[in-house]
Design a protein around this motif. Structure first.
Motif, short mmCIF file in Angstrom:
data_model
loop_
_atom_site.label_atom_id
_atom_site.label_comp_id
_atom_site.label_asym_id
_atom_site.label_seq_id
_atom_site.Cartn_x
_atom_site.Cartn_y
_atom_site.Cartn_z
N GLY A 114 155.39 -7.22 36.71
CA GLY A 114 156.19 -8.08 37.56
C GLY A 114 155.31 -9.07 38.29
O GLY A 114 154.29 -8.68 38.87
N VAL A 115 155.67 -10.34 38.26
CA VAL A 115 154.92 -11.38 38.98
C VAL A 115 155.62 -11.56 40.32
O VAL A 115 156.75 -12.06 40.39
N TRP A 116 154.95 -11.12 41.40
CA TRP A 116 155.53 -11.13 42.74
C TRP A 116 155.95 -12.53 43.16
O TRP A 116 155.23 -13.50 42.95
N ARG A 117 157.15 -12.63 43.74
CA ARG A 117 157.66 -13.91 44.24
C ARG A 117 157.96 -13.84 45.74
O ARG A 117 157.66 -14.77 46.47
N SER A 118 158.58 -12.73 46.21
CA SER A 118 158.90 -12.65 47.64
C SER A 118 159.17 -11.20 48.03
O SER A 118 159.50 -10.36 47.20
N GLY A 119 159.02 -10.98 49.33
CA GLY A 119 159.31 -9.67 49.92
C GLY A 119 158.06 -8.86 50.17
O GLY A 119 157.08 -8.96 49.45
N GLU A 120 158.12 -8.06 51.24
CA GLU A 120 157.00 -7.18 51.58
C GLU A 120 157.28 -5.75 51.12
O GLU A 120 156.37 -4.98 50.93
N GLY A 121 158.56 -5.42 50.98
CA GLY A 121 158.93 -4.09 50.50
C GLY A 121 159.42 -3.19 51.62
O GLY A 121 158.79 -3.09 52.66
N ALA A 122 160.55 -2.57 51.38
CA ALA A 122 161.12 -1.57 52.28
C ALA A 122 161.82 -0.54 51.40
O ALA A 122 162.46 -0.91 50.41
N PRO A 123 161.69 0.74 51.73
CA PRO A 123 162.30 1.76 50.87
C PRO A 123 163.82 1.70 50.89
O PRO A 123 164.44 1.54 51.94
N ALA A 124 164.41 1.80 49.71
CA ALA A 124 165.86 1.83 49.55
C ALA A 124 166.16 2.60 48.27
O ALA A 124 165.24 2.96 47.52
N ASP A 125 167.40 2.86 48.01
CA ASP A 125 167.83 3.52 46.78
C ASP A 125 167.10 4.85 46.61
O ASP A 125 167.23 5.72 47.45
N ASP A 126 166.29 5.01 45.57
CA ASP A 126 165.60 6.27 45.30
C ASP A 126 164.20 6.35 45.90
O ASP A 126 163.45 7.28 45.60
N ALA A 127 163.80 5.39 46.72
CA ALA A 127 162.46 5.38 47.29
C ALA A 127 162.47 5.93 48.71
O ALA A 127 163.30 5.55 49.53
N ALA A 128 161.52 6.84 49.01
CA ALA A 128 161.37 7.37 50.37
C ALA A 128 160.43 6.49 51.18
O ALA A 128 160.55 6.41 52.40
N ALA A 129 159.47 5.84 50.51
CA ALA A 129 158.50 4.97 51.17
C ALA A 129 157.97 3.97 50.16
O ALA A 129 158.07 4.18 48.96
N VAL A 130 157.40 2.89 50.67
CA VAL A 130 156.84 1.82 49.85
C VAL A 130 155.44 1.52 50.37
O VAL A 130 155.22 1.52 51.59
N ALA A 131 154.50 1.25 49.47
CA ALA A 131 153.15 0.89 49.89
C ALA A 131 152.55 -0.11 48.92
O ALA A 131 152.82 -0.08 47.72
N TRP A 132 151.72 -1.00 49.47
CA TRP A 132 150.86 -1.86 48.66
C TRP A 132 149.51 -1.15 48.68
O TRP A 132 148.81 -1.17 49.69
N ALA A 133 149.17 -0.48 47.61
CA ALA A 133 147.99 0.39 47.56
C ALA A 133 146.83 -0.28 46.85
O ALA A 133 147.01 -1.18 46.03
N SER A 134 145.65 0.21 47.14
CA SER A 134 144.45 -0.23 46.44
C SER A 134 143.98 0.90 45.51
O SER A 134 144.34 2.06 45.70
N ARG A 135 143.17 0.54 44.55
CA ARG A 135 142.59 1.53 43.64
C ARG A 135 141.83 2.59 44.44
O ARG A 135 141.94 3.78 44.19
N ALA A 136 141.05 2.16 45.43
CA ALA A 136 140.24 3.09 46.22
C ALA A 136 141.13 4.11 46.95
O ALA A 136 140.78 5.29 47.02
N GLU A 137 142.26 3.66 47.47
CA GLU A 137 143.17 4.58 48.16
C GLU A 137 143.76 5.61 47.21
O GLU A 137 143.87 6.80 47.56
N VAL A 138 144.11 5.20 46.01
CA VAL A 138 144.64 6.14 45.02
C VAL A 138 143.54 7.11 44.58
O VAL A 138 143.76 8.33 44.52
N GLU A 139 142.36 6.57 44.30
CA GLU A 139 141.25 7.43 43.87
C GLU A 139 140.85 8.43 44.95
O GLU A 139 140.41 9.54 44.65
N ALA A 140 141.01 8.07 46.23
CA ALA A 140 140.69 8.97 47.34
C ALA A 140 141.77 10.02 47.58
O ALA A 140 141.61 10.88 48.43
#
Length: 160
Positions: A114-140
């Motif tokens: 997906g090529v981002w166009r707008s929005g920061e993200g907020a959980p809705a529908d089946d999502a409990a939380a939303v995050a813009w994560a980095s590789r380092a955060e996932v690896e940690a």
């Protein structure tokens, strides 16, 4: 899409989930892999299977929509983020068997960049939380994810 469509009730969602157990055939599902700078969008699953785990926004493809339309719809429904489809990244089989070896779940997951166009993200529908994560955060281990997550991020970066 009409704005007057009623939100599904808890009973509706439970019935849908139950119908997906022990399916007669694989179920097609779509994922939206959205990058922004050095970060990627992930959601924490609110429902089973995999409640509490982090992954890309996504869900079951609806009758009459293309794979790209479905991925972008699921992205909007789960996060409020708008993106344009940027191509297929991968196709993955997700098959779970019960203790007797019977197929309990069988999804064919199609990941769309997906090529981002707008929005920061907020959980809705089946999502409990939303995050813009980095590789380092996932690896940690900050976000318990699926083993396929970082390889899909790598593919998205290569196609960006």
């Amino acid at each position: 899409m009409s704005e007057n469509i009623a939100e599904p009730t808890t009973a509706d969602l439970d019935a849908r989930r139950a119908a997906r157990r022990y399916p007669e055939r694989p179920i097609v599902a779509v994922l939206a892999v959205v990058l922004r700078s050095d970060r990627f969008l992930i959601v924490q699953r609110a429902q089973q299977p995999n409640a509490g785990r982090w992954g890309f926004p996504g869900g079951v493809l609806e009758l009459g929509e293309t794979v790209a339309e479905g991925a972008m719809r699921e992205l909007r429904e789960e996060t409020g983020i708008v993106a344009e489809p940027g191509g297929v990244l991968d196709v993955h089989d997700a098959i779970s068997r019960d203790a007797d070896g019977r197929v309990q779940f069988h999804y064919i997951l199609i990941a769309i960049r997906g090529v981002w166009r707008s929005g920061e993200g907020a959980p809705a529908d089946d999502a409990a939380a939303v995050a813009w994560a980095s590789r380092a955060e996932v690896e940690a281990g900050r976000y318990p994810t699926f083993p396929t997550l970082l390889p899909l991020v790598d593919r998205a970066l290569q196609t960006a």
